[in-house]
Write an enzyme that holds these catalytic residues in place. Structure first.
Site, PDB file in Angstrom:
ATOM      1  N   LYS A  71       0.787  -1.138   0.060  1.00 53.46           N
ATOM      2  CA  LYS A  71       0.013   0.011   0.054  1.00 53.46           C
ATOM      3  C   LYS A  71       0.588   1.151  -0.081  1.00 53.46           C
ATOM      4  O   LYS A  71       0.648   2.159  -0.817  1.00 53.46           O
ATOM      5  CB  LYS A  71      -1.020   0.062   1.341  1.00 53.46           C
ATOM      6  CG  LYS A  71      -1.488   1.404   1.416  1.00 53.46           C
ATOM      7  CD  LYS A  71      -2.550   1.415   2.873  1.00 53.46           C
ATOM      8  CE  LYS A  71      -1.667   1.648   4.030  1.00 53.46           C
ATOM      9  NZ  LYS A  71      -1.320   2.892   4.427  1.00 53.46           N
ATOM     10  N   ASN A  72       1.743   1.362   0.835  1.00 54.22           N
ATOM     11  CA  ASN A  72       2.714   2.496   0.972  1.00 54.22           C
ATOM     12  C   ASN A  72       3.751   2.875  -0.215  1.00 54.22           C
ATOM     13  O   ASN A  72       4.209   3.908  -0.042  1.00 54.22           O
ATOM     14  CB  ASN A  72       3.288   2.612   2.441  1.00 54.22           C
ATOM     15  CG  ASN A  72       2.424   2.778   3.476  1.00 54.22           C
ATOM     16  OD1 ASN A  72       1.031   3.108   3.222  1.00 54.22           O
ATOM     17  ND2 ASN A  72       2.710   2.490   4.675  1.00 54.22           N
TER      18      ASN A  72
ATOM     19  N   CYS B 192      -4.781  13.669  12.558  1.00 56.06           N
ATOM     20  CA  CYS B 192      -5.031  12.035  12.273  1.00 56.06           C
ATOM     21  C   CYS B 192      -5.102  11.283  13.820  1.00 56.06           C
ATOM     22  O   CYS B 192      -4.580  11.742  14.866  1.00 56.06           O
ATOM     23  CB  CYS B 192      -3.673  11.545  11.657  1.00 56.06           C
ATOM     24  SG  CYS B 192      -3.693   9.804  11.557  1.00 56.06           S
TER      25      CYS B 192
ATOM     26  N   ARG C 224       1.129  14.933  12.912  1.00 54.46           N
ATOM     27  CA  ARG C 224       1.397  14.619  11.414  1.00 54.46           C
ATOM     28  C   ARG C 224       1.415  16.019  10.551  1.00 54.46           C
ATOM     29  O   ARG C 224       0.758  16.077   9.528  1.00 54.46           O
ATOM     30  CB  ARG C 224       0.704  13.759  10.698  1.00 54.46           C
ATOM     31  CG  ARG C 224       0.755  12.219  11.631  1.00 54.46           C
ATOM     32  CD  ARG C 224      -0.045  11.387  10.929  1.00 54.46           C
ATOM     33  NE  ARG C 224       0.673  10.377   9.883  1.00 54.46           N
ATOM     34  CZ  ARG C 224       0.294   9.392   9.204  1.00 54.46           C
ATOM     35  NH1 ARG C 224      -1.032   8.883   9.361  1.00 54.46           N
ATOM     36  NH2 ARG C 224       0.806   8.868   8.087  1.00 54.46           N
TER      37      ARG C 224
ATOM     38  N   MET D 163       3.176  19.067   7.951  1.00 52.12           N
ATOM     39  CA  MET D 163       3.765  18.742   6.568  1.00 52.12           C
ATOM     40  C   MET D 163       5.032  19.721   6.378  1.00 52.12           C
ATOM     41  O   MET D 163       5.585  20.084   5.473  1.00 52.12           O
ATOM     42  CB  MET D 163       2.763  19.050   5.362  1.00 52.12           C
ATOM     43  CG  MET D 163       1.861  17.895   5.141  1.00 52.12           C
ATOM     44  SD  MET D 163       0.890  18.308   3.782  1.00 52.12           S
ATOM     45  CE  MET D 163       2.089  18.320   2.427  1.00 52.12           C
ATOM     46  N   ASP D 164       5.647  20.341   7.593  1.00 56.42           N
ATOM     47  CA  ASP D 164       6.785  21.192   7.554  1.00 56.42           C
ATOM     48  C   ASP D 164       7.960  20.934   6.691  1.00 56.42           C
ATOM     49  O   ASP D 164       8.616  21.550   6.126  1.00 56.42           O
ATOM     50  CB  ASP D 164       7.032  21.652   9.093  1.00 56.42           C
ATOM     51  CG  ASP D 164       7.441  20.552   9.913  1.00 56.42           C
ATOM     52  OD1 ASP D 164       8.550  20.517  10.298  1.00 56.42           O
ATOM     53  OD2 ASP D 164       6.728  19.534  10.084  1.00 56.42           O
ATOM     54  N   LEU D 165       8.083  19.630   6.882  1.00 54.60           N
ATOM     55  CA  LEU D 165       9.397  18.939   6.323  1.00 54.60           C
ATOM     56  C   LEU D 165       9.166  18.907   4.705  1.00 54.60           C
ATOM     57  O   LEU D 165      10.055  19.110   3.957  1.00 54.60           O
ATOM     58  CB  LEU D 165       9.869  17.498   6.819  1.00 54.60           C
ATOM     59  CG  LEU D 165      10.211  17.814   7.994  1.00 54.60           C
ATOM     60  CD1 LEU D 165      10.188  16.070   8.698  1.00 54.60           C
ATOM     61  CD2 LEU D 165      11.673  18.285   8.197  1.00 54.60           C
TER      62      LEU D 165
ATOM     63  N   ASP E 252       4.589   0.573  11.971  1.00 56.71           N
ATOM     64  CA  ASP E 252       3.353   0.042  11.458  1.00 56.71           C
ATOM     65  C   ASP E 252       3.304  -1.722  11.978  1.00 56.71           C
ATOM     66  O   ASP E 252       2.006  -2.192  11.436  1.00 56.71           O
ATOM     67  CB  ASP E 252       3.345   0.110   9.864  1.00 56.71           C
ATOM     68  CG  ASP E 252       3.154   1.521   9.453  1.00 56.71           C
ATOM     69  OD1 ASP E 252       3.618   1.813   8.330  1.00 56.71           O
ATOM     70  OD2 ASP E 252       2.946   2.390  10.480  1.00 56.71           O
TER      71      ASP E 252
ATOM     72  N   ILE F 247       7.861   7.080  16.861  1.00 59.80           N
ATOM     73  CA  ILE F 247       7.435   7.737  15.560  1.00 59.80           C
ATOM     74  C   ILE F 247       6.296   8.699  15.806  1.00 59.80           C
ATOM     75  O   ILE F 247       6.144   9.742  15.306  1.00 59.80           O
ATOM     76  CB  ILE F 247       7.164   6.889  14.361  1.00 59.80           C
ATOM     77  CG1 ILE F 247       8.502   5.976  14.238  1.00 59.80           C
ATOM     78  CG2 ILE F 247       7.119   7.621  12.923  1.00 59.80           C
ATOM     79  CD1 ILE F 247       9.776   6.608  13.721  1.00 59.80           C
TER      80      ILE F 247
ATOM     81  N   ARG G  25      -8.432  -0.329   4.340  1.00 61.89           N
ATOM     82  CA  ARG G  25      -7.684   0.609   3.775  1.00 61.89           C
ATOM     83  C   ARG G  25      -6.333  -0.150   3.520  1.00 61.89           C
ATOM     84  O   ARG G  25      -5.712   0.514   2.602  1.00 61.89           O
ATOM     85  CB  ARG G  25      -7.492   1.829   4.733  1.00 61.89           C
ATOM     86  CG  ARG G  25      -8.627   2.583   4.832  1.00 61.89           C
ATOM     87  CD  ARG G  25      -8.241   3.730   5.724  1.00 61.89           C
ATOM     88  NE  ARG G  25      -7.314   4.644   5.057  1.00 61.89           N
ATOM     89  CZ  ARG G  25      -6.884   5.824   5.649  1.00 61.89           C
ATOM     90  NH1 ARG G  25      -7.305   6.248   6.698  1.00 61.89           N
ATOM     91  NH2 ARG G  25      -6.066   6.418   4.801  1.00 61.89           N
TER      92      ARG G  25
HETATM   93  C1  EPZ Z   1       4.442   7.032   6.288  1.00 62.50           C
HETATM   94  O1  EPZ Z   1       3.583   7.970   6.572  1.00 62.50           O
HETATM   95  C2  EPZ Z   1       3.210   5.597   6.154  1.00 62.50           C
HETATM   96  N1  EPZ Z   1       2.102   6.002   5.428  1.00 62.50           N
HETATM   97  C3  EPZ Z   1       2.738   5.501   7.598  1.00 62.50           C
HETATM   98  O2  EPZ Z   1       1.978   4.343   7.416  1.00 62.50           O
HETATM   99  C4  EPZ Z   1       4.095   5.090   8.557  1.00 62.50           C
HETATM  100  O3  EPZ Z   1       3.464   4.753   9.782  1.00 62.50           O
HETATM  101  C5  EPZ Z   1       4.898   6.271   8.507  1.00 62.50           C
HETATM  102  O4  EPZ Z   1       5.542   6.553   6.924  1.00 62.50           O
HETATM  103  C6  EPZ Z   1       6.299   5.979   9.175  1.00 62.50           C
HETATM  104  O5  EPZ Z   1       7.125   4.655   8.773  1.00 62.50           O
HETATM  105  C7  EPZ Z   1       2.414   6.146   3.909  1.00 62.50           C
HETATM  106  O6  EPZ Z   1       3.311   5.693   3.321  1.00 62.50           O
HETATM  107  C8  EPZ Z   1       1.249   6.311   3.073  1.00 62.50           C
HETATM  108  P1  EPZ Z   1       6.453  10.595   8.077  1.00 62.50           P
HETATM  109  P2  EPZ Z   1       4.085   9.641   6.389  1.00 62.50           P
HETATM  110  O7  EPZ Z   1       6.427  11.486   7.288  1.00 62.50           O
HETATM  111  O8  EPZ Z   1       5.003   9.638   5.353  1.00 62.50           O
HETATM  112  C9  EPZ Z   1       6.583  13.829  11.540  1.00 62.50           C
HETATM  113  C10 EPZ Z   1       0.056   2.722   7.858  1.00 62.50           C
HETATM  114  O9  EPZ Z   1      -0.070   2.275   8.735  1.00 62.50           O
HETATM  115  N2  EPZ Z   1       6.591  14.624  10.433  1.00 62.50           N
HETATM  116  O10 EPZ Z   1       7.786   9.379   8.083  1.00 62.50           O
HETATM  117  O11 EPZ Z   1       3.184  10.487   7.031  1.00 62.50           O
HETATM  118  C11 EPZ Z   1       5.514  13.184  11.690  1.00 62.50           C
HETATM  119  O12 EPZ Z   1       4.521  13.774  12.469  1.00 62.50           O
HETATM  120  C12 EPZ Z   1       0.602   4.357   7.649  1.00 62.50           C
HETATM  121  O13 EPZ Z   1       0.258   2.193   6.669  1.00 62.50           O
HETATM  122  C13 EPZ Z   1       6.874  16.154  10.766  1.00 62.50           C
HETATM  123  O14 EPZ Z   1       6.993  16.331  11.860  1.00 62.50           O
HETATM  124  O15 EPZ Z   1       5.133   9.399   7.879  1.00 62.50           O
HETATM  125  C14 EPZ Z   1       5.813  11.764  12.419  1.00 62.50           C
HETATM  126  O16 EPZ Z   1       5.783  11.910  13.795  1.00 62.50           O
HETATM  127  C15 EPZ Z   1       0.359   4.979   9.095  1.00 62.50           C
HETATM  128  N3  EPZ Z   1       6.677  16.800   9.606  1.00 62.50           N
HETATM  129  C16 EPZ Z   1       7.087  11.393  11.752  1.00 62.50           C
HETATM  130  O17 EPZ Z   1       7.613  12.598  11.420  1.00 62.50           O
HETATM  131  C17 EPZ Z   1       6.560  16.270   8.416  1.00 62.50           C
HETATM  132  O18 EPZ Z   1       6.674  17.304   7.431  1.00 62.50           O
HETATM  133  C18 EPZ Z   1       6.890  10.108  10.794  1.00 62.50           C
HETATM  134  O19 EPZ Z   1       6.289  10.774   9.641  1.00 62.50           O
HETATM  135  C19 EPZ Z   1       6.416  15.172   7.994  1.00 62.50           C
HETATM  136  C20 EPZ Z   1       6.456  14.192   8.983  1.00 62.50           C
END
Ligand code: EPZ
Length: 422
Positions: free
Chosen positions: A22-23, A118, A123, A125-127, A308, A330, A400
């Protein structure tokens, strides 16, 4: 709303095919926006999230057809006539934000709704914004939408991510493929889904090195061509089903399973007393003897222990011999399955990002509530070894991320059935 009824039914035996990830698919599909030529994905999973991404891409003007019983996605974005990713779609699935980078790179502008809160964490999007601004984009937030533009196109740059975010790495990587010059992403995410995306982009003519390592280097090109790409195996679905025979007993072969996708998880299972054997078709998993041993877990970005699989591992530790400590590093709110497992007789103390699980002999079936995707499947797993019946409510969360779960589990002897409209 549908529920799933699980009756503990003793050892499981047989084989379970593991689907495409999925991811990975959720970041591969937006890559179609980078080219005028067709992009075809094979081994695609059949999930409601894939349908949502299809709906989003079609709303932007892409053509997306699901072929071969939904396992082939034929996509073409030669005519994108809308650059607004609407809140009504984005609020259903945060991964919708992965159209931002590709649209910005291809069109020079994009308007994408912020996903909002969420269940498992804030979560932000600052990065994503930091990285795209480094490539020269101007981004402002207005009425809940990110308005991004780069009228003179994107320009390669060096950057360092504060955290190895998966989504931010994917958005920046896709955008950098069409940026002028060289982009260097330091502290990039290293997940297998990132490597799969880079493989697909290279097949489309992108110049990328270092994916899978902390430093990714991209040489921008003028345009990308079409390609056909097989979606990588779903390591989270794999890890989930590896736990089924461990929790319920028996032996199951996971077709398409690969240890390299979930090394840290396999190490923990080995320490807990689980036998994992590589076969010609995948992985064969069984509990060595009696109860598994309690092990401690700390979630981390790849190659660390995947967040996950934390909920599923907690379900296993509920009946382990001894006490285990699980630290969720995380997401700030990813223990909502703990009180539900508690309703089944588990003995769990949660304090902030740490859960202490005191193993009990046996769980007892009960009606429980799914709160998010991975939490819901941990309740199904717990039900496989519980006395009596477990009714997991709100299983739309499951749809999902798990295709044909009931069929896959009943195929190895589990008593699992979907109960519609409860
Ligand atoms: C991906 O989410 C996966 N989703 C998530 O899987 C997975 O848990 C996560 O990576 C971590 O492995 C998809 O790929 C669609 P991140 P993503 O950006 O990209 C913080 C599932 O169950 N962060 O690595 O959203 C954030 O808040 C889902 O299938 C910022 O602070 O994860 C979090 O604490 C759930 N600023 C951490 O980083 C940002 O701009 C990890 O988020 C982006 C992220």
């Amino acid at each position: 709303m549908d529920s799933i009824l699980v009756k503990g039914n003793g050892p499981l035996n047989g084989e379970i095919p593991i689907a495409g990830a999925k991811n990975a698919c959720l970041t591969l599909m937006p890559a179609t926006l980078l080219s005028e030529e067709p992009l075809t994905l094979t081994n695609a999973p059949r999930l409601s999230d894939i349908k949502t991404m299809t709906q989003l891409l079609q709303s932007l003007g892409s053509e997306v057809s699901a072929l071969s019983d939904g396992q082939v996605l034929a996509m073409s974005s030669h005519n994108i006539d809308n650059h607004v990713a609407d809140y009504e779609i984005v609020r259903k699935m945060r991964a919708s934000n992965l159209v931002l980078g590709p649209m910005l790179a291809r069109l020079g502008h994009a308007v994408v709704s912020l996903p909002g809160g969420c269940a498992i964490g804030a979560r932000p999007m600052d990065l994503h914004i930091y990285g795209l601004e480094k490539l020269g984009a101007e981004i402002e937030l207005k009425d809940g939408y990110l308005h991004a533009k780069a009228p003179r196109g994107l320009k390669g740059a060096e950057m360092e991510l504060r955290f190895a975010s998966v989504g931010a790495t994917e958005n920046i990587l896709m955008a950098a493929t069409l940026a002028k010059g060289t982009t260097v992403i330091n502290n990039a995410a290293r997940e297998p889904e990132i490597v799969d995306l880079a493989d697909c982009l290279r097949a489309m003519g992108a110049q990328i090195e270092g994916d899978g390592s902390p430093t990714i280097v991209v040489q921008g090109v003028d345009r990308l061509k079409g390609a056909t790409h097989p979606v990588v195996t779903d390591r989270i679905e794999l890890g989930t089903y590896m736990l089924a025979p461990v929790i319920a007993g028996g032996e199951v072969e996971l077709l398409g399973g690969r240890i390299d996708l979930i090394g840290a998880f396999c190490e923990k299972l080995d320490a807990a007393g689980v036998s994992i054997e590589e076969t010609a078709r995948g992985l064969k998993v069984a509990r060595k003897n009696g109860r598994v041993k309690a092990v401690d877990v700390v979630t981390a970005p790849f190659p660390g222990f995947p967040t996950d699989l934390q909920a599923q591992m907690m379900a296993l530790m509920c009946t382990a011999e001894g006490t285990s400590v699980l630290e969720e590093k995380i997401f700030e709110n990813r223990f909502m399955h703990a009180p539900e497992l508690g309703r089944m007789g588990a003995n769990i103390e949660v304090s902030g990002g740490t859960a202490t699980v005191h193993g009990v002999e046996k769980l007892k079936g009960a009606p429980v509530m799914a709160t998010d995707l991975r939490a819901s499947v941990s309740l199904i797993l717990a039900g496989l070894a519980a006395e009596g019946e477990t009714l997991v409510n709100r299983v739309y969360h499951l749809d999902r991320g798990y295709e044909r779960l009931v069929r896959k589990l009943t195929g190895v002897g589990a008593l699992v059935e979907r109960v519609t409209g409860t």
